[in-house]
Design a protein around this motif. Structure first.
Motif, PDB file in Angstrom:
ATOM      1  N   UNK A   1      -1.187  25.094  -0.895  1.00  0.00           N
ATOM      2  CA  UNK A   1      -2.188  26.018  -1.464  1.00  0.00           C
ATOM      3  C   UNK A   1      -2.854  26.891  -0.404  1.00  0.00           C
ATOM      4  N   UNK A   2      -2.682  26.543   0.866  1.00  0.00           N
ATOM      5  CA  UNK A   2      -3.304  27.336   1.942  1.00  0.00           C
ATOM      6  C   UNK A   2      -2.246  27.943   2.864  1.00  0.00           C
ATOM      7  N   UNK A   3      -1.017  27.994   2.420  1.00  0.00           N
ATOM      8  CA  UNK A   3       0.098  28.512   3.223  1.00  0.00           C
ATOM      9  C   UNK A   3       0.192  27.827   4.580  1.00  0.00           C
ATOM     10  N   UNK A   4      -0.080  26.519   4.596  1.00  0.00           N
ATOM     11  CA  UNK A   4       0.034  25.737   5.817  1.00  0.00           C
ATOM     12  C   UNK A   4      -1.137  25.846   6.759  1.00  0.00           C
ATOM     13  N   UNK A   5      -2.188  26.553   6.345  1.00  0.00           N
ATOM     14  CA  UNK A   5      -3.332  26.766   7.224  1.00  0.00           C
ATOM     15  C   UNK A   5      -4.520  25.857   6.923  1.00  0.00           C
ATOM     16  N   UNK A   6      -4.382  24.978   5.934  1.00  0.00           N
ATOM     17  CA  UNK A   6      -5.466  24.067   5.596  1.00  0.00           C
ATOM     18  C   UNK A   6      -5.675  23.042   6.697  1.00  0.00           C
ATOM     19  N   UNK A   7      -6.870  22.485   6.745  1.00  0.00           N
ATOM     20  CA  UNK A   7      -7.180  21.471   7.740  1.00  0.00           C
ATOM     21  C   UNK A   7      -7.911  20.313   7.085  1.00  0.00           C
ATOM     22  N   UNK A   8      -7.559  19.119   7.521  1.00  0.00           N
ATOM     23  CA  UNK A   8      -8.236  17.924   7.057  1.00  0.00           C
ATOM     24  C   UNK A   8      -7.998  16.822   8.072  1.00  0.00           C
ATOM     25  N   UNK A   9      -9.050  16.103   8.402  1.00  0.00           N
ATOM     26  CA  UNK A   9      -8.903  14.970   9.318  1.00  0.00           C
ATOM     27  C   UNK A   9      -8.107  13.851   8.671  1.00  0.00           C
ATOM     28  N   UNK A  10      -7.922  13.900   7.372  1.00  0.00           N
ATOM     29  CA  UNK A  10      -7.177  12.868   6.651  1.00  0.00           C
ATOM     30  C   UNK A  10      -5.672  13.111   6.684  1.00  0.00           C
ATOM     31  N   UNK A  11      -5.243  14.300   7.110  1.00  0.00           N
ATOM     32  CA  UNK A  11      -3.824  14.664   7.042  1.00  0.00           C
ATOM     33  C   UNK A  11      -3.221  14.934   8.411  1.00  0.00           C
ATOM     34  N   UNK A  12      -1.953  14.514   8.574  1.00  0.00           N
ATOM     35  CA  UNK A  12      -1.237  14.902   9.782  1.00  0.00           C
ATOM     36  C   UNK A  12      -0.869  16.388   9.715  1.00  0.00           C
ATOM     37  N   UNK A  13      -0.289  16.908  10.768  1.00  0.00           N
ATOM     38  CA  UNK A  13       0.086  18.320  10.786  1.00  0.00           C
ATOM     39  C   UNK A  13       1.136  18.599   9.706  1.00  0.00           C
TER      40      UNK A  13
ATOM     41  N   UNK B   1       0.822  -1.218   0.000  1.00  0.00           N
ATOM     42  CA  UNK B   1       0.000   0.000   0.000  1.00  0.00           C
ATOM     43  C   UNK B   1       0.857   1.271   0.000  1.00  0.00           C
ATOM     44  N   UNK B   2       2.159   1.122  -0.187  1.00  0.00           N
ATOM     45  CA  UNK B   2       3.052   2.276  -0.135  1.00  0.00           C
ATOM     46  C   UNK B   2       2.642   3.380  -1.105  1.00  0.00           C
ATOM     47  N   UNK B   3       2.198   3.004  -2.302  1.00  0.00           N
ATOM     48  CA  UNK B   3       1.814   4.035  -3.281  1.00  0.00           C
ATOM     49  C   UNK B   3       0.583   4.814  -2.798  1.00  0.00           C
ATOM     50  N   UNK B   4      -0.323   4.170  -2.084  1.00  0.00           N
ATOM     51  CA  UNK B   4      -1.482   4.884  -1.536  1.00  0.00           C
ATOM     52  C   UNK B   4      -1.044   5.854  -0.443  1.00  0.00           C
ATOM     53  N   UNK B   5      -0.097   5.442   0.378  1.00  0.00           N
ATOM     54  CA  UNK B   5       0.424   6.307   1.427  1.00  0.00           C
ATOM     55  C   UNK B   5       1.098   7.524   0.811  1.00  0.00           C
ATOM     56  N   UNK B   6       1.882   7.300  -0.226  1.00  0.00           N
ATOM     57  CA  UNK B   6       2.556   8.416  -0.905  1.00  0.00           C
ATOM     58  C   UNK B   6       1.522   9.355  -1.532  1.00  0.00           C
ATOM     59  N   UNK B   7       0.482   8.811  -2.134  1.00  0.00           N
ATOM     60  CA  UNK B   7      -0.572   9.656  -2.720  1.00  0.00           C
ATOM     61  C   UNK B   7      -1.239  10.522  -1.662  1.00  0.00           C
ATOM     62  N   UNK B   8      -1.490   9.954  -0.488  1.00  0.00           N
ATOM     63  CA  UNK B   8      -2.114  10.717   0.590  1.00  0.00           C
ATOM     64  C   UNK B   8      -1.210  11.865   1.021  1.00  0.00           C
ATOM     65  N   UNK B   9       0.058  11.583   1.253  1.00  0.00           N
ATOM     66  CA  UNK B   9       0.967  12.645   1.693  1.00  0.00           C
ATOM     67  C   UNK B   9       1.171  13.703   0.609  1.00  0.00           C
ATOM     68  N   UNK B  10       1.199  13.308  -0.658  1.00  0.00           N
ATOM     69  CA  UNK B  10       1.285  14.297  -1.738  1.00  0.00           C
ATOM     70  C   UNK B  10       0.058  15.203  -1.737  1.00  0.00           C
ATOM     71  N   UNK B  11      -1.115  14.613  -1.533  1.00  0.00           N
ATOM     72  CA  UNK B  11      -2.349  15.394  -1.479  1.00  0.00           C
ATOM     73  C   UNK B  11      -2.298  16.377  -0.311  1.00  0.00           C
ATOM     74  N   UNK B  12      -1.870  15.888   0.842  1.00  0.00           N
ATOM     75  CA  UNK B  12      -1.779  16.755   2.023  1.00  0.00           C
ATOM     76  C   UNK B  12      -0.787  17.894   1.769  1.00  0.00           C
TER      77      UNK B  12
END
Length: 75
Positions: free
Chosen positions: A49-61, A32-43
């Motif tokens: 795009x939000x200058x670090x101020x975006x929020x999502x329960x799917x992403x770590x800080x 599942x490594x490619x899925x993990x990489x896709x998630x972190x790329x999305x985050x």
């Protein structure tokens, strides 16, 4: 794959794909490594795009995402 609702948090689709893969390959999470990489790329895109101020329960800080991306360059 279900269509993304406008109310879904950013990167939720990628997080769900990762979870589905991990459920399928319980004893081989490296598949599942490619899925993990896709998630972190999305985050990373969301935070960029939000200058670090975006929020999502799917992403770590943001700092965790930045460090992970540095430690795991795309092959």
């Amino acid at each position: 794959m279900p269509q993304k609702k406008s109310s879904d948090p950013p990167c939720q689709t990628e997080a769900c794909a990762l979870q589905t893969c991990l459920n399928r390959y319980t004893y081989s999470p490296e598949k599942c490594d490619h899925h993990l990489h896709n998630l972190y790329e999305c985050c990373q895109r969301m935070y960029d795009s939000t200058s670090g101020k975006g929020e999502s329960t799917a992403c770590p800080i943001p700092q965790v995402v930045t460090r992970w991306m540095k430690d795991h360059p795309k092959k």
